[in-house]
Scaffold this active site. Structure first.
Site, PDB file in Angstrom:
ATOM      1  N   TYR A 286      16.040   8.065  -1.792  1.00  0.00           N
ATOM      2  CA  TYR A 286      15.201   6.881  -3.257  1.00  0.00           C
ATOM      3  C   TYR A 286      17.164   6.722  -3.320  1.00  0.00           C
ATOM      4  CZ  TYR A 286      10.560   8.255  -2.985  1.00  0.00           C
ATOM      5  OH  TYR A 286       9.041   9.070  -2.484  1.00  0.00           O
TER       6      TYR A 286
ATOM      7  N   SER B 126       2.162   5.497  -2.643  1.00  0.00           N
ATOM      8  CA  SER B 126       1.733   4.104  -2.706  1.00  0.00           C
ATOM      9  C   SER B 126       0.134   3.841  -2.653  1.00  0.00           C
ATOM     10  CB  SER B 126       1.393   3.338  -0.412  1.00  0.00           C
ATOM     11  OG  SER B 126       3.087   3.498  -0.979  1.00  0.00           O
TER      12      SER B 126
ATOM     13  N   GLY C 272      -1.145   0.325  -2.027  1.00  0.00           N
ATOM     14  CA  GLY C 272      -0.313   0.132  -0.495  1.00  0.00           C
ATOM     15  C   GLY C 272       1.240  -0.064  -0.602  1.00  0.00           C
ATOM     16  N   GLY C 273       1.760  -0.297  -1.118  1.00  0.00           N
ATOM     17  CA  GLY C 273       3.075  -0.595  -1.289  1.00  0.00           C
ATOM     18  C   GLY C 273       3.556  -1.419  -2.376  1.00  0.00           C
TER      19      GLY C 273
ATOM     20  N   GLY D 245       0.730  -5.994  -5.233  1.00  0.00           N
ATOM     21  CA  GLY D 245       0.146  -7.084  -6.215  1.00  0.00           C
ATOM     22  C   GLY D 245      -0.592  -7.888  -5.503  1.00  0.00           C
TER      23      GLY D 245
HETATM   24  N1  LIG Z   1       5.793  10.608   0.223  1.00  0.00           N
HETATM   25  C1  LIG Z   1       6.763  10.200   0.897  1.00  0.00           C
HETATM   26  O1  LIG Z   1       6.512   9.940   2.169  1.00  0.00           O
HETATM   27  C2  LIG Z   1       6.705   8.895   0.118  1.00  0.00           C
HETATM   28  C3  LIG Z   1       6.250   7.531   0.839  1.00  0.00           C
HETATM   29  C4  LIG Z   1       6.165   6.306  -0.371  1.00  0.00           C
HETATM   30  C5  LIG Z   1       6.233   6.527  -1.950  1.00  0.00           C
HETATM   31  N2  LIG Z   1       6.471   7.534  -2.558  1.00  0.00           N
HETATM   32  C6  LIG Z   1       6.321   8.298  -3.268  1.00  0.00           C
HETATM   33  O2  LIG Z   1       5.071   7.290  -3.551  1.00  0.00           O
HETATM   34  C7  LIG Z   1       5.411   6.119  -4.930  1.00  0.00           C
HETATM   35  C8  LIG Z   1       4.341   4.891  -5.029  1.00  0.00           C
HETATM   36  O3  LIG Z   1       4.884   3.959  -3.955  1.00  0.00           O
HETATM   37  P1  LIG Z   1       5.288   3.054  -4.016  1.00  0.00           P
HETATM   38  O4  LIG Z   1       5.708   3.077  -4.828  1.00  0.00           O
HETATM   39  O5  LIG Z   1       5.624   2.964  -2.004  1.00  0.00           O
HETATM   40  O6  LIG Z   1       3.724   1.893  -3.823  1.00  0.00           O
HETATM   41  P2  LIG Z   1       2.562   1.053  -5.083  1.00  0.00           P
HETATM   42  O7  LIG Z   1       2.546   2.395  -5.831  1.00  0.00           O
HETATM   43  O8  LIG Z   1       1.701   1.127  -3.404  1.00  0.00           O
HETATM   44  O9  LIG Z   1       3.658   0.437  -5.089  1.00  0.00           O
HETATM   45  C9  LIG Z   1       4.367   0.132  -5.973  1.00  0.00           C
HETATM   46  C10 LIG Z   1       4.419  -1.173  -6.759  1.00  0.00           C
HETATM   47  O10 LIG Z   1       3.395  -1.852  -7.318  1.00  0.00           O
HETATM   48  C11 LIG Z   1       3.428  -2.260  -8.047  1.00  0.00           C
HETATM   49  N3  LIG Z   1       2.462  -2.128  -9.416  1.00  0.00           N
HETATM   50  C12 LIG Z   1       2.139  -1.211 -10.167  1.00  0.00           C
HETATM   51  N4  LIG Z   1       1.030  -0.682 -11.063  1.00  0.00           N
HETATM   52  C13 LIG Z   1       0.756  -2.057 -11.147  1.00  0.00           C
HETATM   53  C14 LIG Z   1      -0.265  -3.083 -11.607  1.00  0.00           C
HETATM   54  N5  LIG Z   1      -1.091  -1.969 -12.694  1.00  0.00           N
HETATM   55  N6  LIG Z   1      -0.036  -4.051 -11.121  1.00  0.00           N
HETATM   56  C15 LIG Z   1       0.456  -5.027 -11.067  1.00  0.00           C
HETATM   57  N7  LIG Z   1       1.517  -4.077  -9.820  1.00  0.00           N
HETATM   58  C16 LIG Z   1       1.703  -2.748 -10.140  1.00  0.00           C
HETATM   59  C17 LIG Z   1       4.853  -2.312  -8.879  1.00  0.00           C
HETATM   60  O11 LIG Z   1       5.588  -3.458  -9.283  1.00  0.00           O
HETATM   61  P3  LIG Z   1       6.650  -3.640 -10.026  1.00  0.00           P
HETATM   62  O12 LIG Z   1       7.833  -3.706  -9.493  1.00  0.00           O
HETATM   63  O13 LIG Z   1       7.066  -4.956 -10.347  1.00  0.00           O
HETATM   64  O14 LIG Z   1       6.577  -2.860 -11.177  1.00  0.00           O
HETATM   65  C18 LIG Z   1       5.312  -1.140  -7.742  1.00  0.00           C
HETATM   66  O15 LIG Z   1       6.477  -2.346  -7.254  1.00  0.00           O
HETATM   67  C19 LIG Z   1       6.520   5.731  -4.674  1.00  0.00           C
HETATM   68  O16 LIG Z   1       7.250   4.867  -6.097  1.00  0.00           O
HETATM   69  C20 LIG Z   1       7.477   7.366  -4.880  1.00  0.00           C
HETATM   70  O17 LIG Z   1       7.937   7.905  -5.496  1.00  0.00           O
HETATM   71  C21 LIG Z   1       6.313   8.759  -0.958  1.00  0.00           C
END
Ligand SMILES: NC(=O)c1ccc[n+]([C@@H]2O[C@H](COP(=O)([O-])OP(=O)(O)OC[C@H]3O[C@@H](n4cnc5c(N)ncnc54)[C@H](OP(=O)(O)O)[C@@H]3O)[C@@H](O)[C@H]2O)c1
Length: 291
Positions: free
Chosen positions: A53, A208, A211-212, A217
């Site tokens: 990351y 995610s 949804g990513g 949003g």
């Molecule tokens: N193992 C893998 O291959 C892999 C791949 C992808 C991700 N991941 C892990 O999974 C985690 C989560 O996935 P992700 O970050 O890709 O996607 P996600 O959790 O689906 O979405 C993240 C986004 O959601 C927004 N958000 C979070 N909580 C919210 C709420 N309550 N209301 C409105 N918006 C909200 C955040 O906005 P703001 O930025 O504005 O706060 C953030 O940018 C990653 O951070 C990472 O640690 C792992």
């Protein structure tokens, strides 16, 4: 906050994903630290990161260092926080994600992650993604050695199909504690992997879960039933998605990402949101999940 268990360690039901703080579109360091502190204030005791990351060249471990700094600068003890990191992917700084599953590479990467996190042993170390040029069991063999040597306390895999999960647990002698796969209302086809994981006594960590980064949003607009249930409860659709994921099994620990304190503060409240059997049935049906 409601607690769940990963490999015998109690953690908050909602974790924090660190990726949005360190890749393209990331905020400044102060806002990221504030977001991590907001998570801790909300009772989050599980944080997911990875050495990959980062965004620019020569900043491997950007997110690990950020999390270590935030934990050090928090006003009270963070000894109870489980930080999970991953190895096996590399971001060279040109926007790409490359794989390296060679055992020697993974063993060195884990030691470098431990140094950045400032720990003697990594709480949970996950193999990020299979490298097609290396036998999967060889890559997992490196995690077995890291466990035996005490470099990592627990081992997990990510982006693994059922056969890979079974093979990994075999190589680890039954010591695989978690599987981190993509899972959300937008991407629910991995429900069978979720089921296999929890039925075999391991924790499932949806990545995610909203949804990513670029779709989170719009969750309520894209998935109308989630939006309707949210309106009925006066909460965000994101909270409904996380509460629905939590309802699938006591061994599910979603890791919503955040780069703003408000996001993780809102997401953490999902642990207290109860959905009725009728609401859960409607949500299941809307994304094609059959329990
Ligand atoms: N193992 C893998 O291959 C892999 C791949 C992808 C991700 N991941 C892990 O999974 C985690 C989560 O996935 P992700 O970050 O890709 O996607 P996600 O959790 O689906 O979405 C993240 C986004 O959601 C927004 N958000 C979070 N909580 C919210 C709420 N309550 N209301 C409105 N918006 C909200 C955040 O906005 P703001 O930025 O504005 O706060 C953030 O940018 C990653 O951070 C990472 O640690 C792992």
């Amino acid at each position: 906050m409601q607690q769940r268990v990963i490999g015998g360690v109690a953690v908050s039901a909602i974790g924090l994903g660190g990726m949005p703080m360190s890749i393209e579109g990331r905020p400044d360091r102060a806002r990221s630290i504030a977001a991590i502190h907001a998570a801790l204030d909300s009772g989050v005791t599980f944080i997911d990161t990875a050495d990959a990351y980062n965004m620019l060249a020569n900043e491997t471990g950007h997110n690990e260092s950020l999390i270590a700094e935030a934990l050090r600068s928090y006003g009270s003890s963070t000894d109870h926080v489980l930080v999970a990191t991953k190895g096996g992917l590399i971001r060279p700084g040109d926007g790409s994600w490359r794989r390296d599953g060679h055992p020697d590479y993974l063993k060195e990467a884990a030691k470098a992650s431990a140094r950045r996190l400032g720990v003697e042993a990594i709480g949970l170390y996950q193999f990020h993604r299979a490298d097609p040029t290396v036998a999967y069991t060889d890559s997992i063999g490196a995690l077995a050695e890291l466990l035996d040597e005490g470099v990592i306390r627990m081992a997990g895999v990510s982006n693994a199909e059922i056969a890979m999960i079974a093979a990994a647990n075999e190589v680890l002698g039954g010591r695989l504690v978690s599987v981190q796969n993509q899972f959300s209302p937008r991407f629910a086809t991995t429900y069978q992997e979720l089921r296999y994981t929890v039925d075999n006594g391991m924790a499932f960590l949806p990545w995610s879960p909203l949804g990513g980064i670029s779709s989170a949003g719009a969750l309520g607009a894209r998935h109308a039933v989630f939006g309707e249930v949210a309106t009925a409860h006066g909460v965000s659709p994101q909270q409904v998605a996380l509460a629905w994921e939590l309802s699938l099994s006591d061994a599910v620990v979603p890791i919503p990402g955040a780069s703003r304190p408000e996001s993780i503060t809102d997401s953490a409240k999902a642990a207290d949101l109860s959905l009725s059997a009728d609401e859960l049935a409607a949500l299941d049906a809307s994304v094609g999940v059959t329990r």
